[in-house]
Design an enzyme around this catalytic site. Structure first.
Site, PDB file in Angstrom:
ATOM      1  CB  SER A 197      -0.877   0.045   1.502  1.00 16.06           C
ATOM      2  OG  SER A 197       0.042   0.051   2.059  1.00 16.06           O
TER       3      SER A 197
ATOM      4  CE  LYS B 105      -3.394   3.516   5.145  1.00 14.27           C
ATOM      5  NZ  LYS B 105      -3.076   2.250   5.733  1.00 14.27           N
TER       6      LYS B 105
END
Ligand SMILES: [Mg+2]
Lengths: 136, 421
Positions: A57, A94
């Site tokens: 991701s 993230k």
């Protein structure tokens, strides 16, 4: 710091807080000391931890499956910092984004969702990612 | 020059906090860490304490509690705790010119700035390491220890208690209402003898004649009397042992300034530790060694290193080699070190460790060889052989492995996972 050094049959695990920053090494005057990656990349060895990446991701940020992240807890997470946050009992990497009245944890791969909360206090941030070790 | 106050910085449920740092699911849940020899509780989270889980309780007796209340157990991961301990000591050392490591998760430091300075340490350890600590501040180690206990017992302090802020008469009242048995370094036996002299409370002891106490009991207890009066006088010396660690530390009569002499000191301490391990029938796998400069003095340094021994051992040669290899190269040149110590952890009874290690150090093999020879000489050939048969029971070991977390910070293959999902 984290390399296992075989020293007379003993595995030294970590060696910290022993060489005050700026203590001049006799060899330094001659520019003869070999580059020490640990010293170059880790500003605060006691507060730095290594994690292994699982997943894709964050590929837009150059972070790939199997890479090793250097995570420094001494750094305040600024907006746009890549952070390690605890989400549902797991540590997840993230990109932090601080908006007006909200905070987002953004993946860097369009196939994954953005996580939005009202404020930074709702997040448990382990630390800030400073470097990514990627085998090419 | 007046001395700064003394602070005892002590991690809360240290082993549990280390486990939680890498497993956020453990946050807010009752967690215990078990000794690796017999599966007894050696650390409890606050939630586990609230469930009434006693220290030292065998895990098998806690099965019902585990099922009913979701109590979680972890095997002790001393390699992880050792690394985080070294990090913790280094971080605490940043806040003080003077530091004495007292155990794997406690150190005494000189501290100016009272409760505010204590809160800075608490916040620093939390931020940099994710380890919660409590800070007790007073004018002596004994009182700092009491202040620390008080901070832990009363959440309103938020982990920091400075006795200088106590209202007038508070300490008197506290000492009058607490038994000497709760004092640092006072054993049950001493408590009973003290009772014979009409000394029951900490206040009774404080107000006793310290010269008489010295005559009737010991220099050590006389020091405690003076410490209770706020006089800082207990040096951290000699051997100490707790359930899961063995500690040996001393101050030097003359400061040490070079690595060679520190290596000699380390050799002596390591032999002392080896002797004590043998006396208790234990072997150790992890060692922490440290040294530090004095309370006063310009150049301050408190290096500390942790070493994972190749196998569980009580072999003086192996322990000396580890201690002398690890610490001396870490000294800062031209610095006067006045004390040093070693802690050995990951203690298991001799013979209970897994027998088939990848390899056994040479000295261990040699000794084993000598012993085998001696046995064969006496009882004839073939009476003793190498092998794993009968030396230990596999199921016990299997259980211990199941609850052991990775050595997250000391092994490249064990790194914790960062999900990119
Ligand atoms: Mg503790």
């Amino acid at each position: 710091m984290l390399a296992r050094v075989a020293a007379s049959g003993v595995d030294e695990l970590w060696l910290l807080g022993t060489v005050p920053a700026g203590y001049p090494s006799p060899a330094q005057d001659y520019g003869a000391e070999r580059i020490d990656l640990t010293r170059q990349l880790i500003k605060d060895p006691s507060a730095t931890f290594l994690f292994r990446v699982v997943g894709d991701s964050m590929e837009g940020a150059g972070i790939y499956d199997g890479d090793v992240l250097l995570i420094d807890r001494s750094i305040e997470p600024s907006s746009s910092a890549v952070v390690l946050a605890s989400i549902d009992g797991e540590y997840t990497v993230k990109r932090l984004h601080r908006g007006d009245g909200f905070v987002e944890l953004r993946p860097e791969n369009p196939r994954y969702p953005v996580i939005r909360v009202d404020g930074l206090s709702e997040l448990v941030i382990f630390g800030v990612v400073t470097y990514c070790i990627h085998h090419v | 020059m007046s001395r700064p106050a003394v602070a005892l910085v002590d991690a809360n449920a240290f082993y549990v906090s280390c486990e939680r740092l890498f497993d956020p699911r453990l946050e807010g849940r009752p967690v215990v860490v078990l000794s690796n020899n017999d599966g007894c509780v050696v650390a409890r989270s606050a939630e586990a304490k609230q469930l009434g889980v006693p220290m030292g309780e065998p895990w098998f007796k806690l099965q019902a509690t585990a099922d009913r209340h979701g109590l979680i157990a972890r095997s002790s991961n001393y390699e992880l705790y050792g690394d985080l301990s070294v990090r913790l000591m280094e971080v605490i050392g940043r806040y003080s010119a003077w530091q004495e490591v007292y155990s794997i998760d406690e150190s005494f430091i000189g501290l100016n700035g009272g409760a505010a300075a204590g809160r800075a340490i608490r916040d620093g350890a939390r931020r940099l390491l994710g380890i919660p600590v409590s800070v007790g501040i007073a004018t002596s180690k004994t009182l700092a220890k009491l202040a620390n206990k008080h901070a832990k017992a009363h959440p309103a302090f938020e982990g920091v208690c400075d006795l200088a802020e106590a209202p007038p008469g508070w300490l008197d009242n506290y000492l009058a209402t607490h038994s000497v048995v709760d004092l640092w370094g006072v054993a049950g036996r001493t408590t009973r003898r003290l009772a014979g002299y009409g000394i029951h409370s900490m206040k009774d002891l404080r107000d006793a004649d310290d010269r008489q106490i010295r005559r009737w009991f010991s220099v050590v207890l006389a020091r405690t009397v003076r410490e209770l009066r706020g006089e800082h006088c207990i040096p951290l010396e000699g051997p100490r042992a707790t359930r899961d660690q063995l500690i040996y530390s001393r101050s030097f009569s003359t400061p040490i300034t070079d690595a060679d002499r520190m290596a000699q000191v380390m050799a002596v301490y390591a032999q002392n530790a080896a002797q004590r391990l043998r006396r208790h029938g234990l072997v150790a796998k992890t060692m922490t060694a440290w040294c530090s400069t004095s309370w006063y003095g310009a150049a301050q340094d408190h290096p500390s290193v942790a070493v994972s021994l190749p196998t569980h051992t009580d072999d003086p040669i192996e322990l000396v080699r580890a201690a002398t290899a690890a610490l001396p190269p870490r000294l800062t040149p031209d610095t006067r070190y006045v004390r040093a110590g070693i802690v050995v952890t990951d203690l298991v009874p001799r013979g209970s460790q897994p027998y088939l290690e990848p390899f056994v150090p040479l000295s261990e093999r040699r000794r084993l060889g000598d012993t085998m020879q001696a046995v064969e000489d006496r009882f004839g050939p073939g009476t003793l052989g190498l092998g794993r048969a009968g030396l230990r029971t596999p199921p016990e070991w299997a259980m211990r492995r199941q609850m052991l977390t990775p050595h997250y910070t000391t092994r490249w293959e064990h790194l914790p996972v960062a999900r990119a999902a």
